[in-house]
Scaffold this active site. Structure first.
Site, PDB file in Angstrom:
ATOM      1  N   VAL A   1     -71.390   4.027 -33.241  1.00 18.83           N
ATOM      2  CA  VAL A   1     -70.306   5.004 -33.394  1.00 18.83           C
ATOM      3  C   VAL A   1     -69.228   4.760 -32.349  1.00 18.83           C
ATOM      4  CG1 VAL A   1     -69.758   7.452 -33.540  1.00 18.83           C
ATOM      5  CG2 VAL A   1     -72.065   6.679 -34.085  1.00 18.83           C
ATOM      6  N   CYS A   2     -67.995   4.605 -32.806  1.00 16.93           N
ATOM      7  CA  CYS A   2     -66.929   4.159 -31.914  1.00 16.93           C
ATOM      8  C   CYS A   2     -66.596   5.128 -30.786  1.00 16.93           C
ATOM      9  CB  CYS A   2     -65.665   3.882 -32.712  1.00 16.93           C
ATOM     10  SG  CYS A   2     -64.318   3.297 -31.674  1.00 16.93           S
ATOM     11  N   PHE A   3     -66.645   6.425 -31.060  1.00 20.24           N
ATOM     12  CA  PHE A   3     -66.193   7.363 -30.035  1.00 20.24           C
ATOM     13  C   PHE A   3     -67.287   7.667 -29.014  1.00 20.24           C
ATOM     14  CE2 PHE A   3     -63.017   8.029 -33.247  1.00 20.24           C
ATOM     15  CZ  PHE A   3     -61.860   8.212 -32.493  1.00 20.24           C
ATOM     16  N   ASP A   4     -68.357   6.879 -29.033  1.00 18.85           N
ATOM     17  CA  ASP A   4     -69.510   7.185 -28.195  1.00 18.85           C
ATOM     18  C   ASP A   4     -69.257   6.951 -26.706  1.00 18.85           C
ATOM     19  OD1 ASP A   4     -72.214   7.851 -27.687  1.00 18.85           O
ATOM     20  OD2 ASP A   4     -72.635   5.731 -27.470  1.00 18.85           O
TER      21      ASP A   4
ATOM     22  N   GLY B   1     -67.957   1.712 -35.707  1.00 19.06           N
ATOM     23  CA  GLY B   1     -67.628   2.470 -36.910  1.00 19.06           C
ATOM     24  C   GLY B   1     -66.768   3.692 -36.621  1.00 19.06           C
TER      25      GLY B   1
END
Length: 278
Positions: free
Chosen positions: A149-152, A82
């Site tokens: 969460v994509c930037f994780d 996401g």
């Protein structure tokens, strides 16, 4: 030697469905030989949560929160997790898999395309480099992401500026064409981002949030001066020209092209069948 000419489209702030439809249309037109390789910059109206092609909405996304914030919502044709699209510059690159500059593997093609992003950050005066996972643990992390969460977690050749991940990208290959799109964050509303996903409990949410702080950063947290969207566009336009060694030629969609994209948006990316199918 003359540089190869690629097309450049700045489509401004568009609806989530239109944004995904235009990326798909560009891929299609390029596969049919109708257009040259293309780089596109865009924004989102309204701010939007986009999810990866394989994500399960019911299990991972808090749709009540999405509605509460008045966000748009769309499923991407690319994988990944996401992403909250708000104060950012979004880009897409559309180029044939057979292009002489494109390596065969996804990872290497990702590195070549992302060179344009790297140069863009340098034009903004920021020290950017590619992170390559070194330890077995880091490699395992890539295969089993801990959150939606994509930037994780930095992925292969993820761009790191001052030690923190700044640009998240996703890639798909269809009809012999590579589509890579990604987000370059100018500002990030962390509270909003973390309220959009479902977690087993508050403790997990808090832990992920703390981890995230160390790993992801928006450009304007890294510099004292406030970088505007127009400055970012200018820097990354030059960055792509330098990084890919091409000349970008600005292009406006024709009425027919626009109509085609609007129909695709309506019949596919605006439908619940597409967005909630998994």
């Amino acid at each position: 030697m003359e540089k190869e000419v690629w097309r450049f489209i700045d489509s401004g702030n568009c609806s989530p469905a239109f944004n995904m439809a235009l990326d798909e249309a560009l891929l299609e037109w390029h596969s049919e030989g109708k257009i040259p390789p293309t780089i596109r910059f865009y924004g989102w109206n309204p701010p939007t949560l986009s999810i990866g092609y394989f994500q399960k909405v019911e299990k991972e996304i808090d749709m009540e929160a999405v509605k509460k914030y008045g966000l748009g919502f769309v499923r991407r044709p690319t994988g990944g997790r996401g992403v909250l699209h708000d104060q950012e510059l979004t880009y897409s690159v559309i180029v044939s898999e057979l292009h002489p500059a494109m390596p065969q593997t996804v990872t290497e093609a990702y590195r070549v395309i992302s060179q344009g992003i790297l140069e863009g950050f340098r034009f903004l005066g920021l020290d950017a480099y590619f992170a390559v996972p070194k330890t077995e643990e880091e490699k395992a992390d890539l295969k089993n992401p801990r959150s939606a969460v994509c930037f994780d977690a930095p992925s292969w050749y993820e761009l790191v500026v001052e030690g923190r991940k700044v640009a998240g990208s996703a890639q798909t290959r269809q009809k012999g064409v590579i589509l890579q799109h990604g987000s370059i964050l100018l500002h990030l509303d962390e509270d909003m981002l973390f309220s959009l996903f479902k977690y087993p409990n508050e403790r997990v949410k808090e832990r992920l949030r703390q981890n995230f702080k160390n790993k992801a950063v928006a450009i304007n947290e890294l510099t004292d001066r406030n970088i505007t969207i127009n400055e970012a566009k200018e820097a990354f336009f030059r960055g792509f020209e330098k990084g890919l060694n091409v000349q970008l030629e600005r292009y406006e969609l024709t009425d027919d092209e626009l109509f085609y994209v609007q129909q695709l948006a309506k019949n596919k990316y605006e439908t619940d069948e597409w967005n909630f199918k998994r």
